[in-house]
Design a protein around this motif. Structure first.
Motif, PDB file in Angstrom:
ATOM      1  N   VAL A 186      65.355  26.687 -21.378  1.00 19.05           N
ATOM      2  CA  VAL A 186      66.131  25.558 -20.841  1.00 19.05           C
ATOM      3  C   VAL A 186      65.443  24.997 -19.602  1.00 19.05           C
ATOM      4  N   TYR A 187      64.952  25.874 -18.741  1.00 20.85           N
ATOM      5  CA  TYR A 187      64.254  25.443 -17.534  1.00 20.85           C
ATOM      6  C   TYR A 187      62.997  24.647 -17.879  1.00 20.85           C
ATOM      7  N   LEU A 188      62.215  25.148 -18.827  1.00 21.01           N
ATOM      8  CA  LEU A 188      61.013  24.424 -19.254  1.00 21.01           C
ATOM      9  C   LEU A 188      61.369  23.081 -19.874  1.00 21.01           C
ATOM     10  N   GLY A 189      62.454  23.040 -20.631  1.00 19.52           N
ATOM     11  CA  GLY A 189      62.916  21.777 -21.207  1.00 19.52           C
ATOM     12  C   GLY A 189      63.314  20.782 -20.130  1.00 19.52           C
ATOM     13  N   THR A 190      63.959  21.278 -19.093  1.00 21.51           N
ATOM     14  CA  THR A 190      64.363  20.425 -17.975  1.00 21.51           C
ATOM     15  C   THR A 190      63.135  19.853 -17.271  1.00 21.51           C
ATOM     16  N   ILE A 191      62.128  20.697 -17.081  1.00 21.98           N
ATOM     17  CA  ILE A 191      60.881  20.235 -16.464  1.00 21.98           C
ATOM     18  C   ILE A 191      60.232  19.165 -17.341  1.00 21.98           C
ATOM     19  N   ALA A 192      60.208  19.401 -18.648  1.00 20.40           N
ATOM     20  CA  ALA A 192      59.599  18.438 -19.580  1.00 20.40           C
ATOM     21  C   ALA A 192      60.352  17.105 -19.556  1.00 20.40           C
ATOM     22  N   ASP A 193      61.683  17.178 -19.544  1.00 20.31           N
ATOM     23  CA  ASP A 193      62.480  15.944 -19.491  1.00 20.31           C
ATOM     24  C   ASP A 193      62.236  15.181 -18.197  1.00 20.31           C
ATOM     25  N   ALA A 194      62.175  15.905 -17.080  1.00 18.87           N
ATOM     26  CA  ALA A 194      61.921  15.254 -15.793  1.00 18.87           C
ATOM     27  C   ALA A 194      60.544  14.623 -15.784  1.00 18.87           C
ATOM     28  N   GLY A 195      59.564  15.308 -16.352  1.00 16.49           N
ATOM     29  CA  GLY A 195      58.216  14.759 -16.429  1.00 16.49           C
ATOM     30  C   GLY A 195      58.160  13.520 -17.295  1.00 16.49           C
ATOM     31  N   ALA A 196      58.907  13.520 -18.394  1.00 16.79           N
ATOM     32  CA  ALA A 196      58.946  12.356 -19.287  1.00 16.79           C
ATOM     33  C   ALA A 196      59.592  11.164 -18.581  1.00 16.79           C
ATOM     34  N   GLU A 197      60.613  11.421 -17.784  1.00 19.26           N
ATOM     35  CA  GLU A 197      61.273  10.341 -17.048  1.00 19.26           C
ATOM     36  C   GLU A 197      60.322   9.738 -16.021  1.00 19.26           C
ATOM     37  N   ILE A 198      59.554  10.584 -15.344  1.00 23.37           N
ATOM     38  CA  ILE A 198      58.601  10.096 -14.345  1.00 23.37           C
ATOM     39  C   ILE A 198      57.526   9.245 -15.019  1.00 23.37           C
ATOM     40  N   VAL A 199      57.000   9.725 -16.140  1.00 20.41           N
ATOM     41  CA  VAL A 199      55.981   8.970 -16.877  1.00 20.41           C
ATOM     42  C   VAL A 199      56.554   7.643 -17.352  1.00 20.41           C
ATOM     43  N   SER A 200      57.787   7.671 -17.841  1.00 17.98           N
ATOM     44  CA  SER A 200      58.432   6.455 -18.316  1.00 17.98           C
ATOM     45  C   SER A 200      58.602   5.445 -17.183  1.00 17.98           C
ATOM     46  N   GLU A 201      59.030   5.929 -16.018  1.00 16.93           N
ATOM     47  CA  GLU A 201      59.202   5.040 -14.866  1.00 16.93           C
ATOM     48  C   GLU A 201      57.858   4.463 -14.422  1.00 16.93           C
ATOM     49  N   GLU A 202      56.808   5.291 -14.428  1.00 16.62           N
ATOM     50  CA  GLU A 202      55.485   4.812 -14.037  1.00 16.62           C
ATOM     51  C   GLU A 202      54.964   3.777 -15.017  1.00 16.62           C
ATOM     52  N   THR A 203      55.217   3.983 -16.297  1.00 11.85           N
ATOM     53  CA  THR A 203      54.790   3.044 -17.326  1.00 11.85           C
ATOM     54  C   THR A 203      55.509   1.715 -17.160  1.00 11.85           C
ATOM     55  N   GLN A 204      56.803   1.766 -16.888  1.00 16.54           N
ATOM     56  CA  GLN A 204      57.580   0.537 -16.714  1.00 16.54           C
ATOM     57  C   GLN A 204      57.117  -0.202 -15.466  1.00 16.54           C
ATOM     58  N   THR A 205      56.816   0.532 -14.394  1.00 21.53           N
ATOM     59  CA  THR A 205      56.341  -0.092 -13.173  1.00 21.53           C
ATOM     60  C   THR A 205      54.984  -0.754 -13.400  1.00 21.53           C
ATOM     61  N   SER A 206      54.110  -0.076 -14.123  1.00 18.67           N
ATOM     62  CA  SER A 206      52.791  -0.638 -14.437  1.00 18.67           C
ATOM     63  C   SER A 206      52.908  -1.884 -15.284  1.00 18.67           C
ATOM     64  N   ALA A 207      53.823  -1.848 -16.256  1.00 19.30           N
ATOM     65  CA  ALA A 207      54.031  -2.999 -17.138  1.00 19.30           C
ATOM     66  C   ALA A 207      54.574  -4.179 -16.347  1.00 19.30           C
ATOM     67  N   ASN A 208      55.500  -3.904 -15.439  1.00 15.15           N
ATOM     68  CA  ASN A 208      56.067  -4.982 -14.618  1.00 15.15           C
ATOM     69  C   ASN A 208      55.027  -5.571 -13.679  1.00 15.15           C
TER      70      ASN A 208
END
Length: 85
Positions: free
Chosen positions: A59-81
Protein backbone atom coordinates in the motif's frame (compact mmCIF):
# COMPACT_ATOMS: atom_id res chain seq x y z
CA UNK A 1 10.25 -4.63 11.85
CA UNK A 2 9.28 -3.09 8.56
CA UNK A 3 11.33 -0.19 7.23
CA UNK A 4 8.06 1.56 6.51
CA UNK A 5 7.06 1.82 10.17
CA UNK A 6 7.70 5.33 11.37
CA UNK A 7 6.52 6.87 14.67
CA UNK A 8 3.70 9.39 14.31
CA UNK A 9 5.94 12.34 15.18
CA UNK A 10 8.15 11.56 12.18
CA UNK A 11 5.49 10.71 9.61
CA UNK A 12 5.50 12.79 6.48
CA UNK A 13 9.15 13.75 6.98
CA UNK A 14 10.77 10.72 5.37
CA UNK A 15 12.77 11.27 2.23
CA UNK A 16 11.53 8.94 -0.47
CA UNK A 17 14.34 7.97 -2.80
CA UNK A 18 15.34 5.04 -4.95
CA UNK A 19 17.26 3.44 -2.06
CA UNK A 20 14.19 3.45 0.21
CA UNK A 21 12.02 1.98 -2.52
CA UNK A 22 14.59 -0.73 -3.25
CA UNK A 23 14.83 -1.63 0.45
CA UNK A 24 11.05 -2.03 0.53
CA UNK A 25 11.10 -4.21 -2.57
CA UNK A 26 13.86 -6.35 -1.06
CA UNK A 27 11.93 -6.62 2.18
CA UNK A 28 8.80 -7.62 0.28
CA UNK A 29 10.77 -10.33 -1.51
CA UNK A 30 11.96 -11.69 1.82
CA UNK A 31 8.43 -11.52 3.26
CA UNK A 32 6.99 -13.48 0.33
CA UNK A 33 9.69 -16.13 0.74
CA UNK A 34 9.00 -16.37 4.47
CA UNK A 35 5.23 -16.59 3.96
CA UNK A 36 5.71 -19.30 1.32
CA UNK A 37 8.00 -21.28 3.60
CA UNK A 38 5.55 -21.14 6.51
CA UNK A 39 2.64 -22.14 4.27
CA UNK A 40 4.60 -25.11 2.92
CA UNK A 41 5.21 -26.23 6.49
CA UNK A 42 1.50 -25.95 7.29
CA UNK A 43 1.99 -23.03 9.67
CA UNK A 44 -0.54 -20.62 8.18
CA UNK A 45 -1.27 -18.82 11.45
CA UNK A 46 2.35 -17.66 11.68
CA UNK A 47 2.00 -16.06 8.24
CA UNK A 48 -0.56 -13.47 9.29
CA UNK A 49 1.89 -10.98 10.79
CA UNK A 50 4.12 -11.19 7.71
CA UNK A 51 1.13 -10.80 5.39
CA UNK A 52 0.12 -7.66 7.29
CA UNK A 53 3.58 -6.15 6.90
CA UNK A 54 3.64 -7.12 3.21
CA UNK A 55 0.23 -5.51 2.71
CA UNK A 56 1.34 -2.31 4.46
CA UNK A 57 4.49 -2.15 2.31
CA UNK A 58 2.53 -2.69 -0.91
CA UNK A 59 0.00 0.00 0.00
CA UNK A 60 2.85 2.37 0.85
CA UNK A 61 4.59 1.69 -2.47
CA UNK A 62 1.28 2.21 -4.27
CA UNK A 63 0.84 5.54 -2.51
CA UNK A 64 4.33 6.60 -3.58
CA UNK A 65 3.58 5.54 -7.17
CA UNK A 66 0.29 7.47 -7.19
CA UNK A 67 1.97 10.58 -5.79
CA UNK A 68 4.71 10.30 -8.40
CA UNK A 69 2.14 9.94 -11.18
CA UNK A 70 0.33 13.05 -9.95
CA UNK A 71 3.57 15.04 -9.94
CA UNK A 72 4.43 13.88 -13.47
CA UNK A 73 0.90 14.71 -14.61
CA UNK A 74 1.10 18.20 -13.12
CA UNK A 75 4.51 18.79 -14.72
CA UNK A 76 3.21 17.61 -18.09
CA UNK A 77 0.19 19.92 -17.87
CA UNK A 78 2.41 22.85 -16.87
CA UNK A 79 4.76 22.15 -19.79
CA UNK A 80 1.82 21.91 -22.19
CA UNK A 81 0.38 25.19 -20.93
CA UNK A 82 3.76 26.89 -21.29
CA UNK A 83 4.07 25.64 -24.89
CA UNK A 84 0.65 27.02 -25.80
CA UNK A 85 1.35 30.48 -24.40
Amino acid sequence: MSVVFVPKRQRGKAQINQETIQRLLDENDQLVRCITEYLQKGRATECVQYQQILHRNIVYLGTIADAGAEIVSEETQTSANDSVS
